[in-house]
Design an enzyme around this catalytic site. Structure first.
Site, PDB file in Angstrom:
ATOM      1  N   ARG A  60       0.840  -1.200   0.000  1.00 45.30           N
ATOM      2  CA  ARG A  60       0.000   0.000   0.000  1.00 45.30           C
ATOM      3  C   ARG A  60       0.873   1.247   0.000  1.00 45.30           C
ATOM      4  O   ARG A  60       2.021   1.227   0.452  1.00 45.30           O
ATOM      5  CB  ARG A  60      -0.956  -0.003   1.184  1.00 45.30           C
ATOM      6  CG  ARG A  60      -0.314  -0.079   2.547  1.00 45.30           C
ATOM      7  CD  ARG A  60      -1.359  -0.199   3.630  1.00 45.30           C
ATOM      8  NE  ARG A  60      -0.750  -0.331   4.952  1.00 45.30           N
ATOM      9  CZ  ARG A  60      -1.145   0.316   6.023  1.00 45.30           C
ATOM     10  NH1 ARG A  60      -2.152   1.163   5.950  1.00 45.30           N
ATOM     11  NH2 ARG A  60      -0.556   0.132   7.187  1.00 45.30           N
ATOM     12  N   ASN A 105      -1.182  -8.391   2.040  1.00 46.04           N
ATOM     13  CA  ASN A 105      -2.355  -7.643   2.495  1.00 46.04           C
ATOM     14  C   ASN A 105      -3.432  -7.519   1.419  1.00 46.04           C
ATOM     15  O   ASN A 105      -3.119  -7.525   0.234  1.00 46.04           O
ATOM     16  CB  ASN A 105      -1.914  -6.247   2.948  1.00 46.04           C
ATOM     17  CG  ASN A 105      -1.404  -6.260   4.376  1.00 46.04           C
ATOM     18  OD1 ASN A 105      -2.000  -6.864   5.246  1.00 46.04           O
ATOM     19  ND2 ASN A 105      -0.280  -5.590   4.610  1.00 46.04           N
ATOM     20  N   HIS A 154      -6.280  -7.269  11.110  1.00 46.08           N
ATOM     21  CA  HIS A 154      -4.999  -6.576  10.997  1.00 46.08           C
ATOM     22  C   HIS A 154      -5.253  -5.192  10.411  1.00 46.08           C
ATOM     23  O   HIS A 154      -5.303  -5.001   9.212  1.00 46.08           O
ATOM     24  CB  HIS A 154      -4.065  -7.377  10.088  1.00 46.08           C
ATOM     25  CG  HIS A 154      -2.688  -6.793   9.970  1.00 46.08           C
ATOM     26  ND1 HIS A 154      -1.929  -6.422  11.053  1.00 46.08           N
ATOM     27  CD2 HIS A 154      -1.918  -6.537   8.876  1.00 46.08           C
ATOM     28  CE1 HIS A 154      -0.763  -5.973  10.637  1.00 46.08           C
ATOM     29  NE2 HIS A 154      -0.736  -6.023   9.325  1.00 46.08           N
TER      30      HIS A 154
END
Length: 309
Positions: free
Chosen positions: A82, A120, A175
């Site tokens: 990210r 992720n 998370h």
């Protein structure tokens, strides 16, 4: 452990590979990436560093899916990280097809391998990996809580001045911003954290832990955390590869624990020789259960979003 493969030769995969090879946590370590030459170069660098540390782990890299064959454990770190201002969920649309492709390769070339998901959004991708694997939850799970707990311990040590070695902490839930730090389980040398810090100071630590990854991302500008995730991966690899029966937080598929089913959440687990041996269900008070339910509801919405893609 004979053979371990890390899929994703980015900063996290490389950081994990360095520790795994140096500490000789497997006999053969493969670093795979769609950029085959990059994986080869990093693998060679990691191997030479390991040799200089006295390790006999053989490290090699490449892009071919056939390299998965014989793997006992596959660690998935591949995907786009990210950027500042993004949430972990923001990278789902990009990382989901990457994960699906990797899981297809694993099913074909290493169908009995244990799979550790790190990419992720880890809760959602762990659920996806498990759902397409055809395996039980003992064979497919994710890494998040070991990292989140390390961050909390770091902030507690910074605030109190005590050795991080004497600090115990525990983080449950998703998370991200909805994670659930269980502060009554946090101690310093067996003394409750509340003996040393005020409720306001503890809440500051909780919030900083929730934003821990974003803090690093904002400061680094061009990359997310890599070293601490690498250490967290290595801890889990060590627990599995050496059958240590360690109690560590992991992203596990829940089967009624904590009042939830058909969802992947961070919970304390026993990691043993073949993978996730069992989920430990802790008694939660009303406030903790409410926070856990809030986190679970968010993860459930994220999973529903994933299924709609």
């Amino acid at each position: 452990m004979n053979k371990l493969t890390i899929v994703g030769a980015g900063l996290v995969g490389e950081a994990a590979a360095q520790i795994i090879a140096r500490d000789e946590l497997c006999r053969e370590l493969v670093l795979m990436d769609v950029q085959g030459e990059l994986a080869q170069g990093k693998a060679l660098d990691v191997w030479q560093a390991a040799v200089d540390s006295g390790s006999d782990t053989h490290v090699h890299g490449g892009a071919k899916a056939e390299m998965l064959e014989g793997s006992e454990l596959v660690v998935i770190t591949a995907g786009v990280p990210r950027k500042p201002g993004q949430s972990r969920q923001d990278v789902l649309s990009t990382n989901l097809p990457i994960l699906d492709s990797i899981m297809a390769d694993i099913k074909h070339h290493a169908p009995t391998a244990t799979v550790l998901v790190v990419s992720n959004p880890v809760d959602v991708l762990t659920y996806r990996a498990w759902s397409v694997s055809g395996q039980g939850r003992d064979k497919v799970f994710g890494q998040a809580g070991v990292l989140d707990t390390a961050r909390m311990k770091c902030f507690i040590a910074e605030q109190t001045g005590f050795s991080a070695r004497d600090i115990t902490a525990l983080v449950l839930g998703g998370h991200g911003d909805s994670m659930v730090p269980l502060m009554r389980y946090c101690q310093i040398g067996s003394v409750p954290l509340s003996h040393f810090l005020s409720s306001e100071q503890i809440e500051q630590i909780v919030e900083r832990t929730r934003k821990g990854g974003g803090e690093i991302l904002g400061l680094k500008k061009t990359g997310s955390a890599c070293d601490a995730p690498g250490v967290a991966i290595a801890q889990m690899v060590d627990a599995i590869g050496n059958g240590r029966n360690r109690i560590l937080p992991a992203v596990a598929i829940l089967e009624g624990e904590y009042g939830r089913t058909d969802i992947a959440m961070g919970v304390p687990c026993v990691l043993a020789e073949k993978g996730l041996a069992r989920v430990i269900e802790l008694p939660l008070d009303a406030q903790e259960q409410a926070m856990f339910d809030h986190s679970a509801d968010q993860v459930a919405r994220d999973i529903a979003e994933m299924k709609a893609l």
